[in-house]
Scaffold this active site. Structure first.
Site, PDB file in Angstrom:
ATOM      1  N   ALA A   1      24.796 -20.483  33.078  1.00  0.00           N
ATOM      2  CA  ALA A   1      25.529 -20.339  31.816  1.00  0.00           C
ATOM      3  C   ALA A   1      27.015 -20.094  32.037  1.00  0.00           C
ATOM      4  O   ALA A   1      27.692 -19.560  31.163  1.00  0.00           O
ATOM      5  CB  ALA A   1      24.907 -19.219  30.985  1.00  0.00           C
TER       6      ALA A   1
ATOM      7  N   TYR B   1      16.724 -37.204  39.783  1.00  0.00           N
ATOM      8  CA  TYR B   1      16.976 -36.444  38.546  1.00  0.00           C
ATOM      9  C   TYR B   1      15.822 -36.666  37.559  1.00  0.00           C
ATOM     10  O   TYR B   1      15.299 -35.712  36.977  1.00  0.00           O
ATOM     11  CB  TYR B   1      18.304 -36.906  37.958  1.00  0.00           C
ATOM     12  CG  TYR B   1      18.788 -36.113  36.760  1.00  0.00           C
ATOM     13  CD1 TYR B   1      19.337 -34.840  36.919  1.00  0.00           C
ATOM     14  CD2 TYR B   1      18.716 -36.648  35.475  1.00  0.00           C
ATOM     15  CE1 TYR B   1      19.795 -34.120  35.815  1.00  0.00           C
ATOM     16  CE2 TYR B   1      19.168 -35.936  34.375  1.00  0.00           C
ATOM     17  CZ  TYR B   1      19.711 -34.677  34.548  1.00  0.00           C
ATOM     18  OH  TYR B   1      20.157 -33.964  33.459  1.00  0.00           O
TER      19      TYR B   1
HETATM   20  P1  NAI Z   1      27.269 -28.167  33.661  1.00  0.00           P
HETATM   21  O1  NAI Z   1      27.518 -28.732  35.020  1.00  0.00           O
HETATM   22  O2  NAI Z   1      28.413 -27.938  32.748  1.00  0.00           O
HETATM   23  O3  NAI Z   1      26.487 -26.768  33.761  1.00  0.00           O
HETATM   24  C1  NAI Z   1      25.421 -26.588  34.638  1.00  0.00           C
HETATM   25  C2  NAI Z   1      25.269 -25.110  34.853  1.00  0.00           C
HETATM   26  O4  NAI Z   1      24.251 -24.908  35.834  1.00  0.00           O
HETATM   27  C3  NAI Z   1      26.533 -24.454  35.375  1.00  0.00           C
HETATM   28  O5  NAI Z   1      26.652 -23.158  34.830  1.00  0.00           O
HETATM   29  C4  NAI Z   1      26.261 -24.370  36.863  1.00  0.00           C
HETATM   30  O6  NAI Z   1      26.962 -23.310  37.507  1.00  0.00           O
HETATM   31  C5  NAI Z   1      24.768 -24.092  36.861  1.00  0.00           C
HETATM   32  N1  NAI Z   1      24.143 -24.379  38.132  1.00  0.00           N
HETATM   33  C6  NAI Z   1      24.097 -25.558  38.797  1.00  0.00           C
HETATM   34  N2  NAI Z   1      23.485 -25.384  39.973  1.00  0.00           N
HETATM   35  C7  NAI Z   1      23.114 -24.084  40.025  1.00  0.00           C
HETATM   36  C8  NAI Z   1      22.462 -23.288  40.977  1.00  0.00           C
HETATM   37  N3  NAI Z   1      22.019 -23.795  42.146  1.00  0.00           N
HETATM   38  N4  NAI Z   1      22.270 -21.975  40.714  1.00  0.00           N
HETATM   39  C9  NAI Z   1      22.708 -21.443  39.550  1.00  0.00           C
HETATM   40  N5  NAI Z   1      23.340 -22.137  38.602  1.00  0.00           N
HETATM   41  C10 NAI Z   1      23.556 -23.436  38.856  1.00  0.00           C
HETATM   42  O7  NAI Z   1      26.181 -29.113  33.022  1.00  0.00           O
HETATM   43  P2  NAI Z   1      25.499 -29.139  31.580  1.00  0.00           P
HETATM   44  O8  NAI Z   1      25.724 -30.482  31.057  1.00  0.00           O
HETATM   45  O9  NAI Z   1      25.862 -27.977  30.777  1.00  0.00           O
HETATM   46  O10 NAI Z   1      23.957 -29.050  32.028  1.00  0.00           O
HETATM   47  C11 NAI Z   1      23.076 -28.020  31.594  1.00  0.00           C
HETATM   48  C12 NAI Z   1      21.657 -28.550  31.621  1.00  0.00           C
HETATM   49  O11 NAI Z   1      21.543 -29.602  30.666  1.00  0.00           O
HETATM   50  C13 NAI Z   1      21.226 -29.120  32.971  1.00  0.00           C
HETATM   51  O12 NAI Z   1      19.880 -28.740  33.224  1.00  0.00           O
HETATM   52  C14 NAI Z   1      21.326 -30.621  32.748  1.00  0.00           C
HETATM   53  O13 NAI Z   1      20.440 -31.334  33.592  1.00  0.00           O
HETATM   54  C15 NAI Z   1      20.949 -30.725  31.289  1.00  0.00           C
HETATM   55  N6  NAI Z   1      21.401 -31.954  30.632  1.00  0.00           N
HETATM   56  C16 NAI Z   1      22.732 -32.213  30.427  1.00  0.00           C
HETATM   57  C17 NAI Z   1      23.122 -33.375  29.778  1.00  0.00           C
HETATM   58  C18 NAI Z   1      24.556 -33.722  29.495  1.00  0.00           C
HETATM   59  O14 NAI Z   1      24.831 -34.845  29.039  1.00  0.00           O
HETATM   60  N7  NAI Z   1      25.506 -32.822  29.692  1.00  0.00           N
HETATM   61  C19 NAI Z   1      22.127 -34.360  29.334  1.00  0.00           C
HETATM   62  C20 NAI Z   1      20.762 -33.993  29.585  1.00  0.00           C
HETATM   63  C21 NAI Z   1      20.424 -32.826  30.212  1.00  0.00           C
END
Ligand code: NAI
Length: 256
Positions: free
Chosen positions: A10, A152
């Site tokens: 988050a 993915y």
């Molecule tokens: P983002 O990259 O802005 O945020 C991802 C979050 O997960 C960040 O806070 C990051 O620090 C955290 N994170 C990543 N690897 C981590 C780890 N090993 N340990 C702890 N935290 C970790 O990406 P977004 O878009 O907000 O993605 C959030 C969720 O939504 C993900 O599960 C993504 O697969 C999913 N999603 C996003 C879409 C999009 O278009 N943005 C579409 C479909 C799904």
């Protein structure tokens, strides 16, 4: 009494917006993520929005980190009302499976699927019974196929399967388990995927609402799923994508 909501990943994007939406409802919000500075900033914003905040730098690829985050959140706020497994990554480049280095396969599986499993495994000890709920995060790729998206896609299909299995396993305890599948949402992840290109023609052609989604639109759907308004909904995946998946299905049908 304020609700306690625990969210992984988050420090940015969807997870941060979901944290702020629950804070506006007065919740205690425990957040994790890998980046200390962004996490502390998100915690300050949660307090400004009207909630109480707890942040711990955590890497969900490491089970000991997850256990420490979950136990610290429980020490701080007591029983959890809602647990959201949002942390997720995609491989750095979209490649055919044969070309993806094994370490990248491991990192995506460990973050998206194993990270969700282990967060829930530890979180269950603190989840309110009855009345608690879990929300997992999938993607349009959880139910569709795309070239160069195998890893993915496999993790997100796994997350949806996990949602169904846990809904059955935990229903007796009065715990609901649902999943949210976002379409393209404007975050760091989607900007990396689009590589700085102009995707407006893509949205006009492929998404009925003809635009990218915004993080607060996912957060609004999450606050619904975690609320009493969703008290008889469990085992479901709610797609929030401006109609993208419907048009995808129609395109496949026409191609046959
Ligand atoms: P983002 O990259 O802005 O945020 C991802 C979050 O997960 C960040 O806070 C990051 O620090 C955290 N994170 C990543 N690897 C981590 C780890 N090993 N340990 C702890 N935290 C970790 O990406 P977004 O878009 O907000 O993605 C959030 C969720 O939504 C993900 O599960 C993504 O697969 C999913 N999603 C996003 C879409 C999009 O278009 N943005 C579409 C479909 C799904």
């Amino acid at each position: 009494m304020p609700k306690t909501v625990v969210i992984t990943g988050a420090t940015s994007g969807i997870g941060r917006a979901v944290a702020l939406a629950h804070a506006r409802l007065g919740a205690n919000v425990a957040i994790s993520g890998r980046r200390e500075e962004q996490g502390n900033q998100a915690a300050r914003e949660i307090v400004e929005a009207g909630g109480s905040a707890f942040f711990l730098a955590t890497d969900v690829q490491h089970p000991a980190d997850i256990e420490r985050f979950i136990n610290s959140a429980a020490d701080k706020f007591g029983a959890f009302d809602t647990l959201i497994t949002n942390a997720g990554i995609e491989p750095p480049r979209s490649l055919p499976l044969a070309d993806i280095p094994v370490e990248q396969i491991d990192a995506v599986l460990d973050t998206n699927l194993r990270g969700s499993l282990i967060t829930i495994k530890y979180g269950l000890a603190h989840l309110r019974k009855p009345g608690g709920d879990i929300i997992l995060v999938s993607s349009l790729w959880g139910r569709n196929g795309g070239a160069a998206l195998s890893v993915y896609t496999a993790t997100k299909a796994g997350v949806e399967g996990l949602t169904r299995a846990l809904a059955v396993e935990l229903g007796h305890d009065g715990i609901r388990v649902n999943c949210l599948a976002p379409g393209f949402i404007d975050t760091e992840m989607s900007r990396r995927f689009m590589g700085g290109g102009d995707f407006s023609p893509f949205f006009t052609t492929n998404v009925p609402l003809e635009r990218i989604g915004l993080d607060y639109e996912i957060a609004n759907a999450m606050t619904f799923l975690s609320s009493d308004a969703a008290s008889y909904i469990t085992g479901q995946t709610l797609t929030v994508d401006g109609g993208h998946s419907i048009k995808m299905s129609a395109a496949n049908f026409q191609a046959v």
